[in-house]
Design an enzyme around this catalytic site. Structure first.
Site, short mmCIF file in Angstrom:
data_model
loop_
_atom_site.label_atom_id
_atom_site.label_comp_id
_atom_site.label_asym_id
_atom_site.label_seq_id
_atom_site.Cartn_x
_atom_site.Cartn_y
_atom_site.Cartn_z
N LYS A 64 -0.70 -0.19 9.00
CA LYS A 64 -1.81 0.13 8.41
C LYS A 64 -2.05 -0.81 7.27
O LYS A 64 -0.75 -1.27 6.19
CB LYS A 64 -2.35 1.14 7.45
N ASP A 89 0.03 6.18 8.01
CA ASP A 89 1.06 4.90 7.48
C ASP A 89 2.26 4.98 7.78
O ASP A 89 2.61 6.26 6.79
CB ASP A 89 0.54 3.88 6.25
C1 R5P Z 1 -3.57 7.08 0.53
O1 R5P Z 1 -2.72 5.96 0.55
C2 R5P Z 1 -3.65 8.21 0.83
O2 R5P Z 1 -2.50 8.81 1.33
C3 R5P Z 1 -5.17 8.30 2.38
O3 R5P Z 1 -3.93 7.68 3.81
C4 R5P Z 1 -5.74 7.85 1.97
O4 R5P Z 1 -6.58 7.95 0.42
C5 R5P Z 1 -7.08 8.36 3.14
O5 R5P Z 1 -8.61 7.53 2.45
P1 R5P Z 1 -9.46 7.66 3.39
O6 R5P Z 1 -10.14 8.66 3.92
O7 R5P Z 1 -10.63 6.88 3.10
O8 R5P Z 1 -8.89 6.44 4.77
#
Ligand code: R5P
Length: 301
Positions: A202, A177
């Site tokens: 994202k 993202d």
């Molecule tokens: C969000 O901004 C973080 O950098 C990670 O992308 C996020 O915490 C990942 O979470 P999950 O594995 O639940 O998608």
């Protein structure tokens, strides 16, 4: 001045390894939950003068585990700091390999708390001298701390070195993202001058947490490293991996500093098409293939 490591219950391997590498004494702790659920912790010593006038380094991660949760881990940390302070430590350095609540750094919906800042302010107010965290989700929350040294340890080089040892070729780094672009760009430099960085679009629903991702990249026969700070439920990675696979990648590595790997995360990521999941040992699990010991010691020295 003698240095002693207090090995927190959540960082037993990392704590002992740091002590061994530095050639200094380590002391562990005793913990339990009282019948009413309150946390109990004592530093495992009989003579409090062992701590008096010593430079104390506390190592305690604060992720959820099968037999504990992040709130209990945080309380253990608070108690360790308070105990060594009370016993007259001359300097207190705190290493928190994974800091819980780090993702609550801003307001997403009305009525929320910016808890990452509150938590760090509280740890600071316990009277520590130095704080070391690792690849913090939003490093700007460290800016208002009063303690004399605050270090956000960078694990990108050691993660990249590990990946290079696997013999990756034609590498492309993919940021899952926009928030991960800067980090991915820095990560890419460890693989070589011109290693490209690509990004997906994202969207996470702030109410349901549901993730949607889109994008088509040109990745035919490339070895792709998808880099994030945290893998939690694996939703972000699994979505990115599917798109990377559809874009023709040869090998796909899901890489993160902190592997929370909650619920079905490992299954989701591998089932989406990743060749491997690689994280550091900021949290203990079978994907912790890269140890932070050397990176932490470089900063401690
Ligand atoms: C969000 O901004 C973080 O950098 C990670 O992308 C996020 O915490 C990942 O979470 P999950 O594995 O639940 O998608």
């Amino acid at each position: 001045m003698e240095k002693i490591i207090i090995v927190g219950p959540a960082s037993q391997i990392l704590g002992v390894r740091i002590a061994q590498e530095l050639g200094i004494k380590s002391i562990n702790t005793e913990t339990k939950s009282f019948p009413d659920g309150e946390t109990y912790l004592r530093i495992n010593i009989e003579d409090e003068t062992l701590i008096q006038d010593k430079e104390i380094i506390i190592v305690q991660s604060t992720g959820p585990e099968a037999n504990s949760n992040q709130n209990a881990r945080l309380f253990e940390l608070f108690m360790m700091i308070n105990a060594v302070k009370r016993m007259g430590a001359s300097k207190i350095s705190v290493i928190i390999p994974y800091l819980a609540y780090a993702r609550q750094d801003k307001i997403f919906r009305p009525g929320e708390s910016k808890f990452a800042e509150v938590l760090l302010g509280f740890i600071d107010a316990l009277g520590i001298d130095e704080l070391y965290v690792v690849d913090l989700h939003a490093p700007q929350v460290l800016e208002s701390l009063q303690c004399s040294k605050v270090i956000n340890i960078d694990s990108m080089k050691i993660l990249a070195d590990y990946l290079l040892s696997l013999g990756l070729e034609d590498i492309v780094v993919v940021a899952p993202d926009k928030g991960a672009i800067e980090r991915s760009a820095m990560f890419a430099r460890h693989f070589g001058e011109d290693v490209p960085v690509e990004v997906f679009e994202k969207h996470r629903d702030v109410k349901t947490g549901e993730i949607t991702m889109s994008g088509k990249l040109s990745l035919k026969n490339k070895d792709v490293v998808i880099a994030d700070d945290i893998i939690a439920t694996g939703g972000t990675m699994a979505n990115a991996i599917k798109l990377v696979k559809d874009s023709g990648a040869r090998k796909i590595y899901a890489v993160a500093t902190h592997g929370l790997l909650l619920q079905q995360a490992k299954y989701r990521i591998l089932n989406a098409g990743a060749d491997d999941i690689i994280t550091t040992d900021s949290l203990n699990n079978e994907t912790s293939k890269v140890s932070l010991v050397k990176a932490i010691i470089d900063y401690l020295k």
